[in-house]
Design a protein around this motif. Structure first.
Motif, short mmCIF file in Angstrom:
data_model
loop_
_atom_site.label_atom_id
_atom_site.label_comp_id
_atom_site.label_asym_id
_atom_site.label_seq_id
_atom_site.Cartn_x
_atom_site.Cartn_y
_atom_site.Cartn_z
N MET B 1 -8.23 12.43 -10.90
CA MET B 1 -8.16 13.24 -9.68
C MET B 1 -7.19 14.40 -9.88
SD MET B 1 -8.33 10.45 -6.54
CE MET B 1 -6.61 10.01 -6.75
N MET B 94 -7.30 7.59 -0.88
CA MET B 94 -7.87 6.49 -1.65
C MET B 94 -7.35 5.15 -1.12
SD MET B 94 -7.97 6.48 -5.76
CE MET B 94 -8.95 5.31 -6.69
N LEU B 95 -6.10 5.15 -0.65
CA LEU B 95 -5.50 3.91 -0.15
C LEU B 95 -5.80 3.69 1.32
CD1 LEU B 95 -2.02 4.09 -1.92
CD2 LEU B 95 -4.09 2.89 -2.65
N LEU B 98 -7.11 0.33 2.96
CA LEU B 98 -6.24 -0.85 3.03
C LEU B 98 -5.42 -0.85 4.33
CD1 LEU B 98 -4.78 -1.13 -0.59
CD2 LEU B 98 -6.86 -2.14 0.33
N ASP B 102 -1.19 -4.31 3.25
CA ASP B 102 -1.76 -4.37 1.91
C ASP B 102 -1.26 -3.20 1.05
OD1 ASP B 102 -3.09 -6.74 2.18
OD2 ASP B 102 -5.06 -5.87 2.54
N THR B 105 2.13 -4.10 -0.16
CA THR B 105 2.06 -5.11 -1.22
C THR B 105 1.64 -4.46 -2.54
OG1 THR B 105 1.46 -6.81 0.38
CG2 THR B 105 0.94 -7.25 -1.94
N LEU B 106 0.60 -3.61 -2.47
CA LEU B 106 0.12 -2.94 -3.68
C LEU B 106 1.22 -2.09 -4.30
CD1 LEU B 106 -2.25 -2.32 -5.55
CD2 LEU B 106 -2.98 -0.54 -3.96
N ARG B 108 4.45 -2.45 -4.00
CA ARG B 108 5.49 -3.32 -4.56
C ARG B 108 5.07 -3.87 -5.92
NH1 ARG B 108 6.06 -8.70 -4.52
NH2 ARG B 108 4.43 -9.09 -2.98
N LEU B 109 3.85 -4.38 -6.02
CA LEU B 109 3.41 -5.00 -7.27
C LEU B 109 3.26 -3.95 -8.38
CD1 LEU B 109 0.78 -7.57 -5.90
CD2 LEU B 109 3.11 -8.01 -6.72
N LEU B 110 2.63 -2.81 -8.05
CA LEU B 110 2.43 -1.77 -9.07
C LEU B 110 3.78 -1.22 -9.52
CD1 LEU B 110 -0.66 0.39 -8.13
CD2 LEU B 110 -0.37 -1.22 -10.02
N ARG B 112 6.57 -2.71 -9.67
CA ARG B 112 7.22 -3.66 -10.55
C ARG B 112 6.60 -3.60 -11.95
NH1 ARG B 112 7.13 -9.67 -9.37
NH2 ARG B 112 7.87 -10.35 -11.41
N VAL B 113 5.28 -3.57 -12.01
CA VAL B 113 4.61 -3.50 -13.31
C VAL B 113 5.04 -2.25 -14.07
CG1 VAL B 113 2.38 -3.12 -14.41
CG2 VAL B 113 2.61 -4.89 -12.65
N LEU B 114 5.02 -1.10 -13.37
CA LEU B 114 5.34 0.16 -14.05
C LEU B 114 6.80 0.22 -14.47
CD1 LEU B 114 3.22 2.62 -11.89
CD2 LEU B 114 2.70 1.71 -14.16
N GLU B 116 8.83 -2.25 -15.14
CA GLU B 116 9.11 -3.15 -16.27
C GLU B 116 8.45 -2.66 -17.55
OE1 GLU B 116 9.33 -7.25 -15.74
OE2 GLU B 116 9.86 -7.17 -13.61
N HIS B 117 7.28 -2.04 -17.41
CA HIS B 117 6.62 -1.48 -18.59
C HIS B 117 7.45 -0.36 -19.19
CE1 HIS B 117 3.48 1.03 -20.67
NE2 HIS B 117 3.20 -0.14 -21.17
#
Lengths: 138, 138
Positions: B1, B94-95, B98, B102, B105-106, B108-110, B112-114, B116-117
């Motif tokens: 995008m 796009m979001l 939700l 939601d 939540t999305l 928060r989870l993303l 954390r992943v990013l 930590e990565h």
DNA sequence: TATTGTTATACTCTATAACTATA
DNA sequence: TATAGTTATAGAGTATAACAATA
């Protein structure tokens, strides 16, 4: 990450997308142009370079002598599988820090966002099975 | 995008990343090469083309006469802001499907992943503030 | 001697337009 | 006439190696 994995084998993201698209199709140059979002002359060159490396081959169409079908060679299929597997492992490693429950939640929410985004553009991801494959260019 | 939004203004993803990186920095060519993950000769050409369009300028360094600093022009800054705003709106749209819960939540989870990565690669996203900016090339 | 940035060269990727072979 | 694919051409983007200027 996909681009980096592809680079390890000396090829580009667009070449990787080409191989991915060909894993379950045998499209014409024109169809490839639509699938990859490129001009047909761009695809012609792309296929030239992949063919020179022995990853794909052109098969003359039986029904229309103007047309060709593009297919993976065995080498091309092996390479596509290897890159796809490594990329899958990268994604799995990236999600490792989350609990299984959080991974399930993330998958559910992202799938919904992506499916609805595709649907808004007239693409039914659930019907094509494209949601189950990594690196297929979809 | 982001690439599509950039294309609407007639420039590429890498040019967009260049403008994004320059929004809060005035790096040398070498520093840009590190930031963008490119060879310094690639950056030299990239800056040439952006300069030709009036989006960036080269400023001779006061302390080292071999070196230059690359900075946005007013036009470049305006363009970077416009593309960034449109891209942000794309993501928000796009979001949209939700629920607010939601989305939280999305996020928060993303995040954390990013985070930590990035941390696994020695980058502290929380410290740099890079997580708060879209299209900055980070 | 080492470093900064540019230039020369070569290749991939991309599009437009013109072309050929076929339909 | 229309379509499928290729080719000619032009330009962006990329890397390597050689270079000039400066440190």
């Amino acid at each position: 990450m996909l681009e980096r994995r592809a680079g390890e084998h000396g090829f580009s993201l667009i070449q990787t997308r080409l191989l991915g698209v060909l894993r379950d199709r045998r499209p014409t140059i024109n169809e490839l142009a639509t699938l990859l979002g490129l001009n047909k002359s761009s695809v012609s060159g792309l296929v030239d370079r992949a063919e020179r490396r022995g990853l794909v081959r052109r098969i003359p169409s039986a029904v229309d002598r103007r047309s060709v079908q593009v297919a993976l060679t065995e080498d091309g299929r092996a390479l596509a599988s290897k890159v796809s597997a490594r990329f899958g492992a990268d994604v799995a490693a990236m999600l490792g820090p989350l609990t299984a429950a959080d991974r399930a939640t993330l998958t559910r929410l992202l799938s919904r966002v992506l499916v609805e985004h595709a649907a808004a553009r007239g693409v039914d991801m659930l019907a094509t099975g494209a949601n189950a494959r990594a690196g297929d260019g979809g």
